[in-house]
Design a protein around this motif. Structure first.
Motif, PDB file in Angstrom:
ATOM      1  N   SER A  91      19.520 -10.682 -10.374  1.00 53.68           N
ATOM      2  CA  SER A  91      18.273 -10.091  -9.891  1.00 53.68           C
ATOM      3  C   SER A  91      17.565  -9.324 -11.001  1.00 53.68           C
ATOM      4  N   HIS A  92      18.016  -9.503 -12.233  1.00 49.94           N
ATOM      5  CA  HIS A  92      17.400  -8.771 -13.336  1.00 49.94           C
ATOM      6  C   HIS A  92      15.921  -9.133 -13.495  1.00 49.94           C
ATOM      7  N   GLY A  93      15.613 -10.415 -13.413  1.00 54.15           N
ATOM      8  CA  GLY A  93      14.229 -10.858 -13.556  1.00 54.15           C
ATOM      9  C   GLY A  93      13.327 -10.237 -12.510  1.00 54.15           C
ATOM     10  N   ILE A  94      13.880 -10.051 -11.302  1.00 51.00           N
ATOM     11  CA  ILE A  94      13.102  -9.429 -10.235  1.00 51.00           C
ATOM     12  C   ILE A  94      12.788  -7.978 -10.588  1.00 51.00           C
ATOM     13  N   LEU A  95      13.777  -7.271 -11.161  1.00 52.87           N
ATOM     14  CA  LEU A  95      13.530  -5.878 -11.550  1.00 52.87           C
ATOM     15  C   LEU A  95      12.412  -5.811 -12.592  1.00 52.87           C
ATOM     16  N   VAL A  96      12.439  -6.782 -13.527  1.00 56.66           N
ATOM     17  CA  VAL A  96      11.371  -6.849 -14.528  1.00 56.66           C
ATOM     18  C   VAL A  96      10.010  -7.001 -13.847  1.00 56.66           C
ATOM     19  N   ASP A 129       8.266 -16.193 -11.544  1.00 53.90           N
ATOM     20  CA  ASP A 129       8.732 -16.047 -12.928  1.00 53.90           C
ATOM     21  C   ASP A 129      10.099 -15.408 -13.045  1.00 53.90           C
ATOM     22  N   GLU A 130      10.626 -14.857 -11.940  1.00 52.06           N
ATOM     23  CA  GLU A 130      11.839 -14.047 -12.069  1.00 52.06           C
ATOM     24  C   GLU A 130      12.988 -14.835 -12.679  1.00 52.06           C
ATOM     25  N   ALA A 131      13.117 -16.113 -12.287  1.00 49.44           N
ATOM     26  CA  ALA A 131      14.220 -16.921 -12.821  1.00 49.44           C
ATOM     27  C   ALA A 131      14.094 -17.046 -14.333  1.00 49.44           C
ATOM     28  N   LEU A 132      12.850 -17.214 -14.793  1.00 47.52           N
ATOM     29  CA  LEU A 132      12.612 -17.355 -16.236  1.00 47.52           C
ATOM     30  C   LEU A 132      13.100 -16.112 -16.979  1.00 47.52           C
ATOM     31  N   VAL A 161      19.965 -11.207  -3.342  1.00 47.07           N
ATOM     32  CA  VAL A 161      18.991 -10.116  -3.378  1.00 47.07           C
ATOM     33  C   VAL A 161      17.724 -10.582  -4.093  1.00 47.07           C
ATOM     34  N   ALA A 162      17.906 -11.338  -5.184  1.00 45.29           N
ATOM     35  CA  ALA A 162      16.744 -11.824  -5.931  1.00 45.29           C
ATOM     36  C   ALA A 162      15.861 -12.700  -5.043  1.00 45.29           C
ATOM     37  N   LEU A 163      16.493 -13.594  -4.260  1.00 43.33           N
ATOM     38  CA  LEU A 163      15.703 -14.466  -3.386  1.00 43.33           C
ATOM     39  C   LEU A 163      14.918 -13.649  -2.372  1.00 43.33           C
ATOM     40  N   MET A 164      15.594 -12.658  -1.751  1.00 42.73           N
ATOM     41  CA  MET A 164      14.920 -11.855  -0.741  1.00 42.73           C
ATOM     42  C   MET A 164      13.739 -11.104  -1.347  1.00 42.73           C
ATOM     43  N   LEU A 165      13.980 -10.468  -2.509  1.00 45.71           N
ATOM     44  CA  LEU A 165      12.904  -9.680  -3.114  1.00 45.71           C
ATOM     45  C   LEU A 165      11.752 -10.568  -3.569  1.00 45.71           C
TER      46      LEU A 165
END
Lengths: 291, 323
Positions: free
Chosen positions: A38-43, A217-220, A102-106
């Motif tokens: 979920s790091h990309g999501i935090l970014v 873009d989060e996955a990137l 969590v990344a998917l949900m966010l």
């Protein structure tokens, strides 16, 4: 000749920003041994927060960095204590899948709130540029690079000299021994997570200033962080900086000389090859767990 | 509880025969959902031969769906004069062969990685394949490939592909069962439990891992070829899908990681939940999958079968002292 130098200069600027975006991921992996998908999501949360606040208050987006970092620090602490702590001691795949969920949900929530469209933050000096010895620099990119280098330096100093940094490093080296010396490991884990969430948010602002962004873009950005860490090595700002600069240069060189759609290919090839040949990263500390 | 060895395959075939009656009684929408269920179950079992049995959770199996589909398509378009049945056989042979070659080439280096590093490296492999397929004109990835229609004129294509998937899925399931009860399968399980100890005890771990990888890849590729025919027209984006990569893990996690029937149960459940219950709420899919993932990891890491096993153990523990 000047094209080569220009490409390299662009790569270095981009690489400095990659380094900032990856340093939190590296810290979490080094200390908690969790791959935080979920790091990309935090970014991206950092980028969207900066977009909203700079529009609402009419201030320069780079000035929102302290506020956004504070918000993400708190959110990161809670996220680790409430969710990730419960999966830390299970299988590594478990904690990885947890952060992915969590990344998917966010990401879905972001699409609801901000729409799936591309957004960008445009500061007042967006189109200014200057040139040194025939090489052009955009004012935006240079200020973004400066911001990320300053932040990386701050983190390095924090880890090296502050009491918090010492405890974090001790936990990373020997969790059990740190615990025996009276370190509250859960608290340190959460603080580490909070610090890296804060730096991810700051990276998001810097990225938002120079590139357009969307929830997809989060996955990137997660993959970028992974590649940077594999290149540079785990757990240190210096490793992240080295990995980031290398990735930036490789990306701009392939885009310039192979084709604009090929940076992804070279990035993933680089990732696979490096994992195979030198799983310790170029500076060579951790990642021995990959074998 | 002792079972006779022939019971499991009989059960599999019987279940497949019951499911085969589906198109006669179900409305067309549910036949389509059924197609997706059976296809997903086949993929889940093929994935689980490596991911579940040996514990090497691949995050990039869509690579083999894509490579199989495109290899089949490129060759089939050269021989489009053949009868549909022969054409499918040719496509399956070429698609499976391409996956075998690719996986055998990738297996040696990539299986040296363990755990999450293997998962992420497989994601890398998948993306490299997808990008190359998309950007090199020869593979026609961005333009797309057409597949000749396979279904006989007298039959509804949806029914036809349902049966085709079902046949393929049953074969995959039987292969998985054969592996499960063989020495090879026991070796894979020992690799999952403790690879170094297994190796020390004389299990040829390298050979077993590579074999499992190639079998898993080829079966995935064969299903990919059928999938491409069912779609009729594919581009890179329609076969190299990251949500497939993810779902393959979720199927096993939901049903029960490392079991024989877990992936099938997981695939049926997840497809039913997302297609039927959440069918109207497309905006909600990502959120629902994410929530399910979080709840599974935190609440039921053993999946449905793990929960059932937990009940059984607890009931036995509750009745035991009374005796």
């Amino acid at each position: 000749m000047s094209l080569v130098v220009q490409t390299l200069a662009d790569g270095l600027v981009l690489g400095g920003i990659y380094a900032l975006a990856a340093v939190g991921f590296s810290l979490i992996f080094g200390v908690l041994h969790v791959i935080n998908l979920s790091h990309g999501i935090l970014v991206l949360i950092g980028a969207y927060l900066a977009l909203v606040t700079s529009q609402a208050l009419g201030v320069d987006p780079l000035l929102t960095i302290p506020a956004v970092m504070a918000v993400l620090f708190g959110a990161g602490y809670a996220y680790q204590r409430l969710l990730i702590q419960r999966a830390v001691d299970r299988s590594p795949l478990g904690s990885m899948l947890l952060t992915f969920g969590v990344a998917l949900m966010l990401q879905n929530i972001m699409i609801w709130v901000f729409s799936p469209d591309m957004k960008s933050i445009t500061p007042s000096y967006a189109f200014a540029s200057f040139s040194v010895a025939g090489i052009t620099f955009d004012a935006v990119r240079v200020s973004a690079l400066a911001a990320s280098l300053v932040l990386l330096l701050c983190l390095a100093l924090l880890l090296k000299f502050s009491p918090l940094g010492r405890v974090i490093r001790a936990t990373a080296q020997q969790t059990l021994a740190a615990q025996l010396c009276g370190v509250n490991v859960k608290h340190v884990y959460a603080l580490t997570f909070a610090v890296s969430a804060a730096f991810a948010g700051a990276a998001g602002i810097v990225i938002g200033v120079i590139l357009p962004f969307s929830p997809a873009d989060e996955a990137l950005w997660t993959m970028n962080a992974f590649v940077v860490v594999v290149l540079g090595g785990v757990g240190s700002p210096a490793g992240a900086l080295l990995g980031g600069l290398l990735l930036g240069i490789v990306n701009t060189l392939t885009a310039q000389y192979v084709g604009p759609s090929f940076p992804n290919v070279t990035m993933f090839l680089l990732l696979v090859l490096l994992l195979l040949v030198r799983p310790n990263g170029l500076l060579g500390n951790a990642f021995s767990a990959s074998r | 509880m002792k079972r006779s060895p022939a019971l499991v395959p009989l059960l599999i075939v019987a279940a497949a025969l019951v499911l085969a009656l589906g198109p006669f009684v179900l409305p067309p929408f549910y036949v389509r959902v059924g197609q997706l269920m059976v296809y997903s179950a086949g993929l889940a079992v093929a994935w689980a031969i490596l991911g579940g049995f040996a514990g090497y959770a691949s995050f990039g199996h869509a690579a083999f769906i894509g490579v199989g589909a495109f290899a089949a398509g490129l060759v089939e378009n050269q021989f489009s004069a053949l009868a549909p049945g022969l054409l499918l056989a040719l496509g399956l042979a070429v698609g499976g062969g391409a996956c075998a070659v690719l996986s055998a080439a990738v297996a040696y280096p990539i299986l040296r990685l363990r755990g999450t590093f293997f998962s992420i490296a497989m994601l890398g492999v998948c993306h490299v394949c997808a990008e190359v397929n998309n950007n090199v004109d020869f593979f026609q990835g961005s333009m797309g490939i057409n597949f000749p229609p396979l279904a006989p004129a007298s039959m509804d294509p949806a029914d036809f592909f349902f049966w085709l998937y079902l046949a393929a899925g049953t074969i995959v399931m039987l292969i998985a069962w054969l592996i499960w009860r063989s020495r090879f399968g026991a070796g894979l399980l020992s690799i999952r439990e403790d690879e170094d100890t297994a190796r020390m005890l004389g299990v040829p771990t390298e050979r077993y891992k590579r074999l499992a990888f190639v079998i898993s890849a080829v079966l995935t590729g064969l299903l990919g070829v059928i999938y491409a025919h069912a779609l009729g027209y594919i581009t890179t984006d329609s076969v190299y899908r990251d949500d497939t990569n993810l779902n393959l893990i979720v199927f096993s996690l939901l049903g029960g990681m490392g079991t024989l029937f877990g992936p099938v149960i997981g695939a049926f459940l997840l497809v039913f939940i997302t297609q039927v219950i959440l069918g109207r709420l497309l905006d909600f899919h990502l959120f629902a999958t994410g929530l399910l993932l979080v709840l599974l990891v935190l609440g039921a890491p053993g999946g449905v079968l793990g929960v059932v096993r937990g009940w059984r153990v607890r009931r036995r523990a509750a009745t035991a002292p009374a005796e």
